[in-house]
Design a protein around this motif. Structure first.
Motif, PDB file in Angstrom:
ATOM      1  N   LEU A  97       0.855  -1.185   0.000  1.00 63.70           N
ATOM      2  CA  LEU A  97       0.000   0.000   0.000  1.00 63.70           C
ATOM      3  C   LEU A  97       0.890   1.234   0.000  1.00 63.70           C
ATOM      4  O   LEU A  97       1.749   1.379   0.892  1.00 63.70           O
ATOM      5  CB  LEU A  97      -0.919   0.019   1.219  1.00 63.70           C
ATOM      6  N   GLU A  98       0.684   2.129  -0.989  1.00 61.23           N
ATOM      7  CA  GLU A  98       1.467   3.354  -1.102  1.00 61.23           C
ATOM      8  C   GLU A  98       0.521   4.546  -1.037  1.00 61.23           C
ATOM      9  O   GLU A  98      -0.454   4.626  -1.786  1.00 61.23           O
ATOM     10  CB  GLU A  98       2.218   3.391  -2.434  1.00 61.23           C
ATOM     11  N   ARG A  99       0.820   5.455  -0.123  1.00 57.73           N
ATOM     12  CA  ARG A  99       0.067   6.710   0.015  1.00 57.73           C
ATOM     13  C   ARG A  99      -1.447   6.454   0.077  1.00 57.73           C
ATOM     14  O   ARG A  99      -2.255   7.167  -0.529  1.00 57.73           O
ATOM     15  CB  ARG A  99       0.393   7.645  -1.149  1.00 57.73           C
ATOM     16  N   GLU A 124      -1.899   6.365   5.932  1.00 65.17           N
ATOM     17  CA  GLU A 124      -2.569   6.788   7.156  1.00 65.17           C
ATOM     18  C   GLU A 124      -3.589   5.719   7.518  1.00 65.17           C
ATOM     19  O   GLU A 124      -4.348   5.262   6.670  1.00 65.17           O
ATOM     20  CB  GLU A 124      -3.268   8.135   6.972  1.00 65.17           C
ATOM     21  N   VAL A 125      -3.571   5.336   8.805  1.00 64.24           N
ATOM     22  CA  VAL A 125      -4.505   4.317   9.291  1.00 64.24           C
ATOM     23  C   VAL A 125      -5.317   4.935  10.420  1.00 64.24           C
ATOM     24  O   VAL A 125      -4.761   5.355  11.435  1.00 64.24           O
ATOM     25  CB  VAL A 125      -3.759   3.061   9.777  1.00 64.24           C
ATOM     26  N   THR A 142       4.359   5.913   8.107  1.00 68.74           N
ATOM     27  CA  THR A 142       2.902   5.758   8.187  1.00 68.74           C
ATOM     28  C   THR A 142       2.404   6.288   9.527  1.00 68.74           C
ATOM     29  O   THR A 142       3.052   6.105  10.562  1.00 68.74           O
ATOM     30  CB  THR A 142       2.510   4.281   8.013  1.00 68.74           C
ATOM     31  N   ARG A 143       1.235   6.919   9.467  1.00 66.84           N
ATOM     32  CA  ARG A 143       0.640   7.495  10.679  1.00 66.84           C
ATOM     33  C   ARG A 143      -0.588   6.680  11.075  1.00 66.84           C
ATOM     34  O   ARG A 143      -1.470   6.411  10.257  1.00 66.84           O
ATOM     35  CB  ARG A 143       0.241   8.946  10.432  1.00 66.84           C
ATOM     36  N   PHE A 144      -0.618   6.294  12.360  1.00 69.12           N
ATOM     37  CA  PHE A 144      -1.762   5.596  12.927  1.00 69.12           C
ATOM     38  C   PHE A 144      -2.437   6.519  13.935  1.00 69.12           C
ATOM     39  O   PHE A 144      -1.759   7.150  14.758  1.00 69.12           O
ATOM     40  CB  PHE A 144      -1.324   4.317  13.650  1.00 69.12           C
ATOM     41  N   LYS A 166       4.400   7.386  13.058  1.00 73.86           N
ATOM     42  CA  LYS A 166       3.842   8.074  14.210  1.00 73.86           C
ATOM     43  C   LYS A 166       2.538   7.398  14.572  1.00 73.86           C
ATOM     44  O   LYS A 166       1.667   7.189  13.729  1.00 73.86           O
ATOM     45  CB  LYS A 166       3.606   9.554  13.920  1.00 73.86           C
ATOM     46  N   ILE A 167       2.419   7.034  15.874  1.00 78.53           N
ATOM     47  CA  ILE A 167       1.242   6.298  16.349  1.00 78.53           C
ATOM     48  C   ILE A 167       0.641   7.089  17.500  1.00 78.53           C
ATOM     49  O   ILE A 167       1.279   7.272  18.541  1.00 78.53           O
ATOM     50  CB  ILE A 167       1.627   4.878  16.788  1.00 78.53           C
TER      51      ILE A 167
END
Length: 802
Positions: A97-99, A124-125, A142-144, A166-167
């Motif tokens: 998965l990209e962007r 982003e999740v 990736t940002r969670f 970053k989570i």
């Protein structure tokens, strides 16, 4: 794919079906729009938004999710689900998965099964989570946010890497690793409800250069045998910085831990680990807390601010270069059986320096600097043992050393300067042995001892103390003063500690100074107690035991084998397997328990054991009352001897083939055999009992005999040895036997058999106690017996019937 273009597929599902039929790699470009379509992706397929990030939203229908088989690439898409199902499941192959932006409910956003790979880059999740269940992959940049469970779960043998992520605001952990492998680096975690990074159930983790802050629980939690490295991690405002328990064993390096509400590093419930170059600041409770049968090693540790710097409770800890400063309470606290080894300890501007208290607590410290503490520099309480050398204590608020209870403190090469009250205070039944101790410029006294203390001062210097340099204020205090330089004044209110030839005023006190300021050794009551020598090392104590010549020889051979093996190991040389377990064979009262305690202390002294404490058990401590209970009780007893000696008295009872719970004894033997091998470096087992019965025990299990290095036979004492034993007992209680009484005793011992109860020290003790009773009856007619009458045991006091 387009809903308007003439030659385009009308839906993503149609495009995927066509690609599958062709059986070759396919690229599907999707026009902007909101699509409600479950994706079933097979083969080598790349789906991407035709007009860039966020222009395409693919929503899973209620109750459906998307599934991938093969090589699947998704680029610039928004994937969402309103159902409690997996948003995207990769069953085999590789998912990239990209962007992409993933919006899910409580179920995983991405679920990667065993044999599959999942890779997220620049994604982003939201709300959902990423699960590697036996699969593998990586997550980068990736940002969670707002995960209602763990943001990332890596479980059941999975292998995954998380970097530059970053989570935020995970309800549970940001990253949870269970029975799996994970690398986490350059990642920021904010406001997780549970541990930010949790390693469970034998997980292997590598955590590097992460920032973990504003957390509701621990920043890093390792549990149930988990291992790995934690390096260059910054932790701020967590409940606990690093929490290690249940045999987890991490390597922690160069971590900075700030403002944790409880503790910076917490190792408990048999936790382990090596911790290097860590700095802990402003913890709400304890900077470093090691407790509950744990064992940890620390190198170059700095603890600054907070309540207590380091606390060790019923655990083992070794420190090299420990610095504690600006603590409200203590710099270092050891209690309840703690074993602490410390090289280079610095305590500065704390409430107190070092406190050792509780049963079986032992502290050894070398190169100690304690400055400007509000209370005492070193305190020894309860039955703690403190050995400390190369010490400087400057400007303590009260005393440099404060020893009380039944503690034993041995000080070498130490100085105390400008104490607010006194240099050293000794009270209760404490022992204080000091060599090359310098006490200067105290506000009141240099050295003060009272009550039933034992004090030995050798080559000590007392200078410039405002009140008295040396004050012994108890008639019950014992010990000696030798080769000491005393500058001002001495007060000795004692018949044991005094200089020969000193005047004995009517009030029992003397105030004097020797020529040249040198104090001599003990002046004693004539013909009574012997000189009290400094407390010897354990090997010297073994040599001083009465009799037991063959035992001493065998023990020394065993010690030499272990010592040489330890030295070879330190030099990186191959070491032949050396069992340290022993059988002590002999009747009761022949010194088996005493020698076991000395054996543990000797092994500790040569570095082969951590603390040398002896845990004495019998069959009732090892054998349970129902199936499965025995193994648990045996393990618990074995673990309670961690770092020391497990002494099993009447061990032959485990092989008993009759009576209640007879079968369970064999279960205990089986468990012991396993533990003696698995934990041979941590615990020494000594099994003791009668010779014939111990042979039966060894014959009861083929593996038992091979676990023990040697059988040491303890012979019964000879008559002359028993005479020495009873004379020593009398001397220790300030009694003495007349010549006629000694002859009567020798005749009695010579006429007794040299086996069973008649040939052991217990019989001698019974005889001594009966003699005291008979003396008391004899003197009952005297209204005021003289001191000589009270001291002397006569021939008529010796029981005629033994």
């Amino acid at each position: 794919m387009s809903t308007t273009a003439r030659r385009a597929h009308p839906s993503i599902r149609h495009a995927l079906s066509a690609a599958a039929q062709k059986g070759r790699p396919a690229i599907i470009e999707v026009d902007p729009g909101h699509y409600v379509d479950p994706l079933f992706i097979q083969g080598d397929v790349h789906i991407r938004a035709a007009e860039g990030v966020g222009s395409v939203v693919i929503e899973a229908p209620p109750g459906f999710g998307s599934t991938g088989f093969g090589t699947v690439t998704l680029t610039d898409l928004v994937l969402s689900s309103r159902s409690n199902v997996n948003l995207l499941t990769q069953r085999s192959g590789r998912l990239l998965l990209e962007r992409c932006a993933l919006w899910a409910m409580s179920s995983p956003s991405v679920y990667c099964q065993r044999g599959a790979q999942a890779h997220l880059r620049d994604c982003e999740v939201h709300a959902g989570r990423l699960v590697f269940d036996g699969g593998g992959g990586e997550v980068a940049r990736t940002r969670f946010a707002d995960a209602i469970n763990n943001a990332v779960a890596i479980v059941d043998g999975a292998q995954a890497e998380i970097s530059h992520c970053k989570i935020e605001k995970s309800r549970f952990s940001a990253v949870m690793v269970s029975d799996a492998f994970a690398t986490i680096k350059h990642t920021e975690v904010v406001r997780s409800g549970h541990a930010a990074i949790a390693a469970l159930d034998h997980a292997q983790v590598s955590v590097a250069e992460c920032e973990l802050h504003d957390l509701d629980a621990a920043a890093v939690f390792l549990h149930q045998g988990s291992r790995g490295t934690i390096e260059d991690v910054s932790i701020n405002n967590a409940e606990t910085g690093i929490l290690v328990q249940e045999q987890a064993d991490p390597e922690v390096r160069r971590c900075t831990i700030i403002a944790c509400r409880d503790s910076g590093i917490n190792v408990h419930d048999r936790g382990r680990g090596a911790y290097e170059d860590c700095t802990i600041t402003d913890s709400g409770n304890v900077g470093v807390f090691v407790h509950e049968k744990s064992a940890a090693r620390f190198q170059r540790t700095t603890v600054r601010g907070g309540v207590t710097g380091v606390s060790v409770l019923n655990a083992r800890a070794a420190f090299n270069e420990l610095n504690a400063s600006e603590m409200e309470n203590l710099g270092l606290y050891a209690t309840e059986g703690a074993s602490v080894e410390c090289t280079s300890l610095a305590v500065d501007r704390c409430g107190g320096g070092l406190l050792a208290t509780g049963d079986l607590t032992r502290v050894r410290a070398v190169n100690v600097q304690i400055n400007d503490v509000h209370q005492c520099g070193v305190l020894a309480q309860g039955s703690a043992r403190v050995e400390i050398s190369d010490v400087a204590i400057l400007r303590p608020g009260t005393a440099g050393f404060d020893c009380s209870g039944e503690s034993r403190t041995h000080v070498r090469d130490a100085e105390v300067d400008r104490a607010g009250l006194g240099g050293v205070g000794v009270a209760g039944s404490a022992h204080m042995i000091a060599q090359n101790l310098t006490l200067t410029n105290s506000e009141r006294y240099g050295f003060f001892a009272t009550e039933k203390t034992h004090v030995e001062l050798v080559s000590c210097t007392f200078r410039g103390n405002n009140d008295r340099d040396l004050l012994i204020k108890s008639v019950e205090c014992a010990g000696r003063i030798q080769d000491c330089a005393i500058d001002v004044e001495v007060h000795l209110e004692n018949s044991l500690i005094s200089r020969p030839g000193a005047e004995d005023p009517a009030d029992g006190a003397s105030s004097s100074r020797d020529q040249g300021g040198q104090m001599s050794s003990i002046s004693e009551m004539p013909g009574r107690s012997a000189d009290v020598a400094p407390i010897p090392g354990p090997l010297a104590e073994l040599d001083r035991l009465i009799g037991l010549g063959p035992v001493k020889e065998q023990v020394k051979k065993q010690i030499n084998m272990v010592r040489i093996a330890t030295v070879r190991q330190k030099h990186g040389m191959a070491v032949a397997p050396v069992s340290r377990h022993l059988i002590f064979s002999g009747p009761p009262g022949t010194g088996k328990t005493t020698v076991a305690r000395l054996y543990g202390r000797i092994l500790t002294e040569i570095g082969a054991l951590a603390n040398g404490q002896v845990r004495e058990v019998s069959r009732t401590d090892l054998v349970g009352g129902y199936l499965g209970h025995t193994a648990k009780k045996t393990r618990e007893a074995f673990e309670s001897a961690s770092g020391g000696v497990l002494f099993i008295d009447e061990a032959y009872a485990l092989a008993r083939q009759f009576g209640a719970n007879a079968d369970f004894g064999q279960e205990s033997i089986d468990e012991l055999i396993k533990l003696m091998e698995d934990c041979r470096e941590d615990v020494v087992v000594i099994a003791a009992g009668y010779p014939d019965e111990m042979k039966e025990l060894l014959d009861s299990n083929p593996g038992l005999r091979s676990r023990f290095a040697r059988i040491i036979d303890f012979p019964a004492y000879s008559p002359s040895e028993l005479l020495d034993v009873i004379k020593l007992m009398a001397q220790q209680h300030n009694y003495g036997f007349s010549e006629d009484a000694l002859i009567a005793l020798f005749v009695h011992f010579s006429g007794s058999p040299r086996s069973g109860a008649e040939g052991n020290a217990r019989h001698a003790r019974t005889l001594f106690e009966q003699s005291i009773e008979n003396q008391a009856m004899r003197l009952s007619d005297f209204s005021s017996p003289t001191e000589d009458q009270l001291y002397s045991l006569e021939a008529e006091d010796i029981p005629s019937d033994g």
